[in-house]
Design a protein around this motif. Structure first.
Motif, short mmCIF file in Angstrom:
data_model
loop_
_atom_site.label_atom_id
_atom_site.label_comp_id
_atom_site.label_asym_id
_atom_site.label_seq_id
_atom_site.Cartn_x
_atom_site.Cartn_y
_atom_site.Cartn_z
N VAL A 99 -16.35 -4.69 -1.83
CA VAL A 99 -17.57 -5.25 -2.67
C VAL A 99 -17.65 -5.04 -3.67
N GLY A 100 -18.21 -6.24 -4.55
CA GLY A 100 -17.97 -6.54 -6.36
C GLY A 100 -16.64 -7.33 -6.47
N ASP A 101 -15.79 -6.72 -7.67
CA ASP A 101 -14.72 -7.69 -7.84
C ASP A 101 -13.74 -7.70 -7.04
N ALA A 102 -12.83 -9.03 -7.48
CA ALA A 102 -11.95 -8.61 -6.82
C ALA A 102 -10.44 -7.70 -6.99
N ALA A 103 -9.91 -7.72 -5.72
CA ALA A 103 -8.60 -6.68 -5.93
C ALA A 103 -7.44 -7.28 -6.12
N ARG A 104 -6.64 -6.70 -6.36
CA ARG A 104 -4.89 -6.71 -6.48
C ARG A 104 -4.65 -5.95 -5.29
N PHE A 105 -3.99 -5.74 -3.62
CA PHE A 105 -4.23 -5.14 -2.86
C PHE A 105 -2.84 -4.72 -2.52
N LEU A 106 -2.21 -4.29 -2.56
CA LEU A 106 -1.21 -4.26 -2.06
C LEU A 106 -0.48 -3.77 -0.68
N PHE A 107 0.46 -3.99 -0.15
CA PHE A 107 0.36 -4.12 1.41
C PHE A 107 1.82 -4.25 1.20
N GLY A 108 2.55 -3.10 2.37
CA GLY A 108 4.16 -3.36 2.29
C GLY A 108 4.39 -3.02 3.70
N GLY A 109 5.65 -2.07 4.11
CA GLY A 109 6.10 -1.49 5.44
C GLY A 109 5.20 -0.38 5.80
N VAL A 110 6.63 -0.18 6.87
CA VAL A 110 6.00 1.40 6.83
C VAL A 110 7.51 2.27 5.86
N ARG A 111 8.02 1.95 5.88
CA ARG A 111 8.98 2.43 4.83
C ARG A 111 8.41 2.48 3.10
N ARG A 112 8.62 3.08 2.49
CA ARG A 112 8.15 3.41 1.07
C ARG A 112 8.89 1.90 0.75
N ARG A 113 10.58 2.11 0.97
CA ARG A 113 11.07 1.14 0.27
C ARG A 113 10.97 -0.82 0.66
N ASP A 114 10.25 -0.69 1.45
CA ASP A 114 10.16 -1.73 1.84
C ASP A 114 9.39 -2.86 1.06
N PRO A 115 9.83 -4.00 0.76
CA PRO A 115 8.61 -5.09 0.52
C PRO A 115 7.76 -5.11 0.19
N VAL A 116 6.73 -4.91 -0.87
CA VAL A 116 5.21 -5.31 -0.68
C VAL A 116 4.18 -6.26 -0.60
N ASP A 117 3.54 -7.08 -0.99
CA ASP A 117 3.03 -7.94 -0.94
C ASP A 117 1.51 -7.63 -1.82
N ALA A 118 1.59 -8.91 -2.59
CA ALA A 118 0.42 -9.07 -3.50
C ALA A 118 -0.84 -9.15 -2.33
N ILE A 119 -1.85 -9.31 -2.02
CA ILE A 119 -3.17 -10.19 -1.45
C ILE A 119 -4.09 -10.14 -2.19
N ARG A 120 -4.87 -10.80 -2.95
CA ARG A 120 -6.37 -10.98 -3.50
C ARG A 120 -7.70 -10.82 -2.41
N LEU A 121 -8.22 -9.50 -2.58
CA LEU A 121 -8.68 -8.90 -1.43
C LEU A 121 -10.93 -9.53 -1.98
N GLU A 122 -11.30 -10.44 -2.38
CA GLU A 122 -12.73 -10.22 -2.94
C GLU A 122 -13.69 -10.15 -2.30
N SER A 123 -14.89 -10.21 -2.81
CA SER A 123 -16.01 -9.53 -2.04
C SER A 123 -16.44 -9.97 -0.87
N GLY A 124 -16.42 -9.53 -0.10
CA GLY A 124 -17.23 -9.48 1.11
C GLY A 124 -15.83 -9.54 2.10
N ASP A 125 -14.74 -9.76 1.76
CA ASP A 125 -13.84 -9.62 2.63
C ASP A 125 -13.22 -8.56 3.29
N ALA A 126 -12.79 -8.25 4.59
CA ALA A 126 -12.51 -7.77 5.49
C ALA A 126 -11.11 -7.23 5.59
N PHE A 127 -10.34 -6.02 5.83
CA PHE A 127 -8.95 -5.94 6.09
C PHE A 127 -8.98 -5.22 6.90
#
Ligand code: SIN
Ligand code: MN
Length: 205
Positions: free
Chosen positions: A139-167
Motif C-alpha cells: 500500500v502506498g508508493d509503487a516498488a520495483r520488486f525483484l523476483f529470482g529463482g531458488v539459487r542466488r545466481r538465478d536470473p531476476v525479474d523486476a516486477i512493479r508492485l503497485e498500491s493494492g497489489d498482492a503477491f
C-alpha cells in the motif's frame, strides 16, 4: 496471474477504500506503543526499512523468530490482528494455497527504502516443507520488486508492485530469492494520503 509455478501477482487486489483502511491501520501500528524500528542485522549493517513484526518477532541479528524484541527494546511482540490473518488466508486461498498465517512483518519504505535480495527461510522446517506461502500486500508508493529463482545466481525479474497489489509465493516458489531495489516516490494513488510504502508479508511459522 501465475508468473512462475507457485508465484502469483494479483494486481489491484485491494480497492482504494480497503487500501485506505489498511494504510491507516499500518501507520497506527508503526507509531504505536510497540513501534516500528530500523533493524540492525548480523554483519553490522542496518536495514533500509522501518519494521514491525506482529505475532512473532523476527530478530535480524540471529535470523530467528522469538516472542519479544531481544535485539531492540525487549518489548513483547504485538499480536497478529485477526482481520489481518483472515485477509492473508483469503488471498492464499484465492490462488489455491493453504495458509494459516500466524505472523506478519510490516515494513515501511520511505523514498530511499529498499531491501536486498534474500530468501524467506526462517519459518519452521514443517512450514517450508509444506510450501505454505508468503503473502505480500503493498500500500502506498509503487516498488520495483525483484523476483529470482531458488539459487542466488538465478536470473531476476523486476516486477512493479503497485498500491493494492498482492503477491503470493509458495509451493515450488516458496524459497525464491526476492528483494526491493527501489521505491517510486509520489506514485501512491491520489487520495490515499500515504507518502512512502507499506508492505506486509504474512507467513505461517
Ligand atoms: C520482504 O521481502 O520481506 C518484503 C518484500 C516487499 O517489500 O515487497
Ligand atoms: Mn522476504
Amino acid at each position: 496471474m501465475e508468473i512462475a509455478p507457485g508465484a502469483f501477482h494479483l494486481p489491484g487486489y485491494l480497492s482504494l477504500e480497503e487500501q485506505k483502511v489498511l494504510a491507516t491501520r499500518c501507520q497506527a501500528l508503526i507509531d504505536g506503543r510497540v513501534p516500528g524500528y530500523v533493524p540492525r542485522v548480523r554483519g553490522g549493517g542496518v536495514m533500509h526499512v522501518r519494521m514491525l513484526c506482529l505475532g512473532r518477532h523476527w530478530n535480524g541479528l540471529i535470523y530467528k523468530y522469538e516472542s519479544s524484541r531481544s535485539d531492540f527494546d525487549g518489548l513483547a511482540v504485538p499480536p497478529l490482528p485477526e482481520e489481518f490473518r483472515r485477509l492473508a488466508n483469503g488471498i492464499a486461498a484465492s490462488v489455491g494455497m493453504p495458509l494459516d498465517a500466524d505472523l506478519c512483518i510490516l515494513n515501511y519504505y520511505d523514498a530511499a527504502g529498499r531491501m536486498g535480495v534474500h530468501q524467506d527461510k526462517d519459518e519452521s522446517d514443517a512450514s517450508l516443507a509444506a510450501g505454505h506461502p508468503v503473502v505480500s500486500l503493498s500500500v502506498g508508493d509503487a516498488a520495483r520488486f525483484l523476483f529470482g529463482g531458488v539459487r542466488r545466481r538465478d536470473p531476476v525479474d523486476a516486477i512493479r508492485l503497485e498500491s493494492g497489489d498482492a503477491f503470493v509465493f509458495g509451493g515450488p516458489a516458496r524459497l525464491r530469492f526476492h528483494g526491493v531495489s527501489r521505491i517510486a516516490p509520489g506514485t501512491a494513488p491520489p487520495g490515499l494520503g500515504v507518502a512512502g510504502r507499506f508492505n506486509l508479508t504474512f507467513r505461517q511459522y
